[in-house]
Design a protein around this motif. Structure first.
Motif, PDB file in Angstrom:
ATOM      1  N   SER A 335       0.813  -1.221   0.000  1.00 29.49           N
ATOM      2  CA  SER A 335       0.000   0.000   0.000  1.00 29.49           C
ATOM      3  C   SER A 335       0.842   1.264   0.000  1.00 29.49           C
ATOM      4  N   ASP A 336       1.977   1.229   0.701  1.00 31.73           N
ATOM      5  CA  ASP A 336       2.811   2.425   0.795  1.00 31.73           C
ATOM      6  C   ASP A 336       4.103   2.084   1.539  1.00 31.73           C
ATOM      7  N   VAL A 337       5.022   3.040   1.539  1.00 34.42           N
ATOM      8  CA  VAL A 337       6.219   3.000   2.370  1.00 34.42           C
ATOM      9  C   VAL A 337       6.123   4.158   3.343  1.00 34.42           C
ATOM     10  N   VAL A 338       6.459   3.894   4.597  1.00 38.87           N
ATOM     11  CA  VAL A 338       6.351   4.898   5.654  1.00 38.87           C
ATOM     12  C   VAL A 338       7.760   5.228   6.151  1.00 38.87           C
ATOM     13  N   VAL A 339       8.092   6.504   6.225  1.00 35.38           N
ATOM     14  CA  VAL A 339       9.385   6.958   6.744  1.00 35.38           C
ATOM     15  C   VAL A 339       9.133   7.872   7.936  1.00 35.38           C
ATOM     16  N   ASP A 340       9.642   7.449   9.089  1.00 35.28           N
ATOM     17  CA  ASP A 340       9.485   8.237  10.312  1.00 35.28           C
ATOM     18  C   ASP A 340       8.018   8.570  10.579  1.00 35.28           C
ATOM     19  N   GLY A 341       7.152   7.579  10.314  1.00 30.96           N
ATOM     20  CA  GLY A 341       5.728   7.733  10.574  1.00 30.96           C
ATOM     21  C   GLY A 341       4.952   8.458   9.497  1.00 30.96           C
ATOM     22  N   GLN A 342       5.612   8.884   8.423  1.00 31.08           N
ATOM     23  CA  GLN A 342       4.933   9.638   7.377  1.00 31.08           C
ATOM     24  C   GLN A 342       4.790   8.795   6.112  1.00 31.08           C
ATOM     25  N   ASP A 343       3.570   8.739   5.579  1.00 27.63           N
ATOM     26  CA  ASP A 343       3.329   8.029   4.324  1.00 27.63           C
ATOM     27  C   ASP A 343       4.057   8.730   3.182  1.00 27.63           C
ATOM     28  N   GLN A 344       4.679   7.926   2.314  1.00 25.05           N
ATOM     29  CA  GLN A 344       5.391   8.494   1.163  1.00 25.05           C
ATOM     30  C   GLN A 344       4.504   8.563  -0.078  1.00 25.05           C
ATOM     31  N   LYS A 345       3.330   7.946  -0.006  1.00 29.00           N
ATOM     32  CA  LYS A 345       2.331   7.995  -1.092  1.00 29.00           C
ATOM     33  C   LYS A 345       2.915   7.521  -2.428  1.00 29.00           C
ATOM     34  N   ILE A 346       3.670   6.443  -2.381  1.00 29.00           N
ATOM     35  CA  ILE A 346       4.334   5.957  -3.595  1.00 29.00           C
ATOM     36  C   ILE A 346       3.417   5.118  -4.473  1.00 29.00           C
ATOM     37  N   CYS A 347       2.289   4.687  -3.936  1.00 27.81           N
ATOM     38  CA  CYS A 347       1.409   3.801  -4.700  1.00 27.81           C
ATOM     39  C   CYS A 347       0.080   4.462  -5.044  1.00 27.81           C
ATOM     40  N   GLU A 348       0.052   5.781  -5.062  1.00 27.67           N
ATOM     41  CA  GLU A 348      -1.195   6.484  -5.353  1.00 27.67           C
ATOM     42  C   GLU A 348      -1.560   6.405  -6.832  1.00 27.67           C
ATOM     43  N   ASP A 349      -0.554   6.441  -7.706  1.00 25.01           N
ATOM     44  CA  ASP A 349      -0.822   6.505  -9.145  1.00 25.01           C
ATOM     45  C   ASP A 349      -0.936   5.139  -9.800  1.00 25.01           C
ATOM     46  N   ALA A 350      -0.351   4.113  -9.189  1.00 23.51           N
ATOM     47  CA  ALA A 350      -0.370   2.767  -9.772  1.00 23.51           C
ATOM     48  C   ALA A 350      -0.222   1.754  -8.653  1.00 23.51           C
ATOM     49  N   PRO A 351      -0.779   0.545  -8.809  1.00 23.75           N
ATOM     50  CA  PRO A 351      -0.649  -0.461  -7.760  1.00 23.75           C
ATOM     51  C   PRO A 351       0.803  -0.887  -7.571  1.00 23.75           C
ATOM     52  N   CYS A 352       1.136  -1.250  -6.335  1.00 21.85           N
ATOM     53  CA  CYS A 352       2.491  -1.715  -5.998  1.00 21.85           C
ATOM     54  C   CYS A 352       2.420  -3.134  -5.438  1.00 21.85           C
ATOM     55  N   TRP A 353       3.477  -3.888  -5.660  1.00 22.80           N
ATOM     56  CA  TRP A 353       3.583  -5.234  -5.121  1.00 22.80           C
ATOM     57  C   TRP A 353       4.957  -5.415  -4.495  1.00 22.80           C
ATOM     58  N   ALA A 354       5.004  -6.234  -3.447  1.00 25.59           N
ATOM     59  CA  ALA A 354       6.261  -6.529  -2.758  1.00 25.59           C
ATOM     60  C   ALA A 354       6.506  -8.031  -2.793  1.00 25.59           C
ATOM     61  N   ALA A 355       7.702  -8.421  -3.243  1.00 23.79           N
ATOM     62  CA  ALA A 355       8.089  -9.832  -3.310  1.00 23.79           C
ATOM     63  C   ALA A 355       9.077 -10.137  -2.192  1.00 23.79           C
ATOM     64  N   PHE A 356       9.024 -11.364  -1.677  1.00 18.34           N
ATOM     65  CA  PHE A 356       9.877 -11.799  -0.575  1.00 18.34           C
ATOM     66  C   PHE A 356      10.955 -12.696  -1.179  1.00 18.34           C
ATOM     67  N   ASP A 357      12.183 -12.176  -1.209  1.00 18.22           N
ATOM     68  CA  ASP A 357      13.204 -12.738  -2.076  1.00 18.22           C
ATOM     69  C   ASP A 357      14.498 -13.041  -1.327  1.00 18.22           C
ATOM     70  N   THR A 358      14.748 -14.317  -1.080  1.00 20.77           N
ATOM     71  CA  THR A 358      15.997 -14.725  -0.436  1.00 20.77           C
ATOM     72  C   THR A 358      17.197 -14.514  -1.344  1.00 20.77           C
ATOM     73  N   GLY A 359      16.961 -14.305  -2.631  1.00 16.72           N
ATOM     74  CA  GLY A 359      18.050 -14.090  -3.559  1.00 16.72           C
ATOM     75  C   GLY A 359      18.460 -12.645  -3.688  1.00 16.72           C
ATOM     76  N   THR A 360      17.977 -11.783  -2.816  1.00 21.25           N
ATOM     77  CA  THR A 360      18.311 -10.367  -2.865  1.00 21.25           C
ATOM     78  C   THR A 360      18.929  -9.967  -1.533  1.00 21.25           C
ATOM     79  N   THR A 361      20.144  -9.430  -1.570  1.00 23.81           N
ATOM     80  CA  THR A 361      20.790  -9.080  -0.307  1.00 23.81           C
ATOM     81  C   THR A 361      20.526  -7.649   0.116  1.00 23.81           C
TER      82      THR A 361
END
Length: 487
Positions: A335-361
């Motif tokens: 839905s969004d990324v929060v920095v210091d309690g503040q929404d960054q509103k990064i997903c307002e214009d298009a949907p966002c997805w997060a993948a859980f990836d053991t292959g990414t350090t």
């Protein structure tokens, strides 16, 4: 050729011998984004899994599939070592150092046929090999042991062939099908059950893997996770006859084992977890990832067949439904990324997805997300503002999963280095935010196949056991509903 979906029939040349494959992304098609610092920890071999007696219901587990009832789950969590459960230890070691001229090249092992951008937004440390996590698998009868990256964001096994003369193959262990009594050639992916004789031409698969390439043929053999024939299934894989120097020549392991869903595999026979499920050899068709911190004094691990409640620091596990499973990638809506309690509103214009990836350090993602985030944090290389850096959170469902500076900043004698990277994945699988090691060290992550759900809890580490309740409340917070506006 145009990119094609790995789950569908793939184009074949007129001579029937050449196939280009598009496979699910994984920053790491095995691993991927590889940070440049850390301590080499050499692990023990796989061992039988012992789980404590806490019941599935107490951890808030989802309803199980027809074969995996709650009684079976309770039995699996109650006793000592038993069939259907396995703890695979992951070793940590550095690969060969890249020359300074290649430090800015893409380091992701993305298994895609389309071009991708994986430029690192984090600073690299020249002269040091990158850290990698990997473990052992056993192929064939008699067993041939290989070291592989376990990648949750891809769905295929890639091993170097004894026929491969590329320098990365010659510097690693290679697979020899002639030594295995259970090996079977696969001539064509759309004729899996037909027996091919040695004189018939076999299909060739060509893969773009991050900044490099793999060319190989298709093979099937018995694949086991443990030394004592634990959790085995006949599985198709890519036997690489050519491997590019970048990235494979810099890796301390031999191949890549994908733990993604069938949509990320060449065919369902190439999906190892699907083959295990069909064989009915796991207590529960799930696995869980726990990544160690330096102070834990033990190795990271993946448990197959159940989750280990001894790794759970929260009161329960938060379960959420996977979206877009056809991509083969374990992912949730962001839905969004929060920095210091503040929404960054990064997903307002298009949907966002997060993948859980053991292959990414690192934490990887689209330029439009990563670059503003790095600018917002303003991390000083001399560490002068380290103590004042904010928490950052990822809004998944109705919870925020928070990271503190110690999670997303690597501190070394050379300074402070943020652990973010620009990774622009093309559609249909991208764009994706890749939650790699910084996230997975903080949160114990469970991948449940029957229900297609991901379970998240604060991971238990030695450093925070005395304040577990406080830590759980700090790192997982309930999402506050927006305040009503006066109209």
């Amino acid at each position: 050729r145009a990119p094609c979906d790995a789950g569908a029939a793939l184009p074949v040349s007129e001579d029937g011998g050449d196939r280009e494959a598009a496979m699910a992304p994984g920053l790491g098609g095995g691993p991927a984004w590889l940070a440049a610092v850390g301590i080499a920890l050499f692990a023990q071999a796989s061992e039988a899994l012992t789980l404590s007696a806490a019941g599935a219901a107490a951890l808030g587990e989802p309803p199980l599939g027809p074969r995996n009832g709650t009684a079976a789950a309770a039995a699996a969590l109650r006793g000592g070592p038993r069939a259907g459960l396995l703890r695979v230890k992951l070793r940590r070691a550095r690969g060969r150092a890249r020359p300074a001229s290649s430090l800015r090249r893409p380091k992701a092992l993305l298994q895609l046929s389309a071009a991708t951008s994986s430029e690192s937004a984090s600073q690299s440390l020249p002269g040091q090999g990158e850290e990698h996590l990997f473990g052992s698998i056993f192929v064939g009868v008699p067993r041939q042991e290989f070291l592989v990256a376990f990648d949750t964001a891809s769905g295929n096994l890639i091993l170097p062939s004894r026929l491969c003369q590329s320098s990365p193959c010659l510097s690693h262990r290679t697979y020899d099908g002639a030594l295995s009594g259970t090996a079977k050639d696969i001539g064509r992916i759309d004729e899996m059950d037909r027996t091919f004789n040695a004189k018939e031409p076999r299909e060739t698969v060509r893969l773009n893997v991050g900044s490099g390439k793999v060319v190989g043929q298709l093979r099937s053999d018995r694949l086991c996770l443990g030394e004592e024939d634990n959790l085995c299934a006949q599985t198709g894989f890519i036997e690489a006859t050519e491997m590019s120097e970048e990235p494979f020549g810099f890796l301390p392991y031999d191949g890549i084992l994908g733990l993604g869903m069938p949509g990320g595999s060449l065919d369902k026979h190439f999906n190892f977890l699907g083959n295990l499920a069909e064989a009915g050899v796991m207590e529960l068709d799930r696995y869980a990832v726990w990544l160690a911190l330096p102070g834990d004094g033990e190795d990271s691990e993946i448990t197959f067949g159940a989750l280990d409640d001894a790794r759970v620091a929260s009161d329960n596990v938060i379960w959420q439904k996977v979206v877009r499973p056809e991509t083969g990638v374990w992912q949730l809506p962001l839905s969004d990324v929060v920095v210091d309690g503040q929404d960054q509103k990064i997903c307002e214009d298009a949907p966002c997805w997060a993948a859980f990836d053991t292959g990414t350090t690192v934490i990887g993602g689209p330029r439009a997300i990563i670059e503003p985030l790095v600018l917002r944090l303003e991390i000083s290389k001399d560490c002068s503002n380290y103590r004042s850096l904010p928490m950052i959170g990822f809004v998944l469902g109705d919870h925020v999963f928070n990271l503190e500076p110690a999670d997303y900043v690597k501190t070394t004698s050379a300074g402070c280095f943020h652990q973010f990277a620009v990774v622009d994945l093309p559609p249909p699988r991208g764009p994706l935010l890749l939650l790699g090691e910084p996230f997975l060290r903080r949160f114990y992550t469970v991948f449940d196949r029957p229900t297609l759900k991901i379970g998240l809890s604060v991971a238990r580490h030695k450093a925070g056991q005395a304040q577990e309740k406080e830590l759980a409340a700090k790192f997982i917070t309930k999402r506050q509903a927006p305040a009503p506006t006066d109209d």
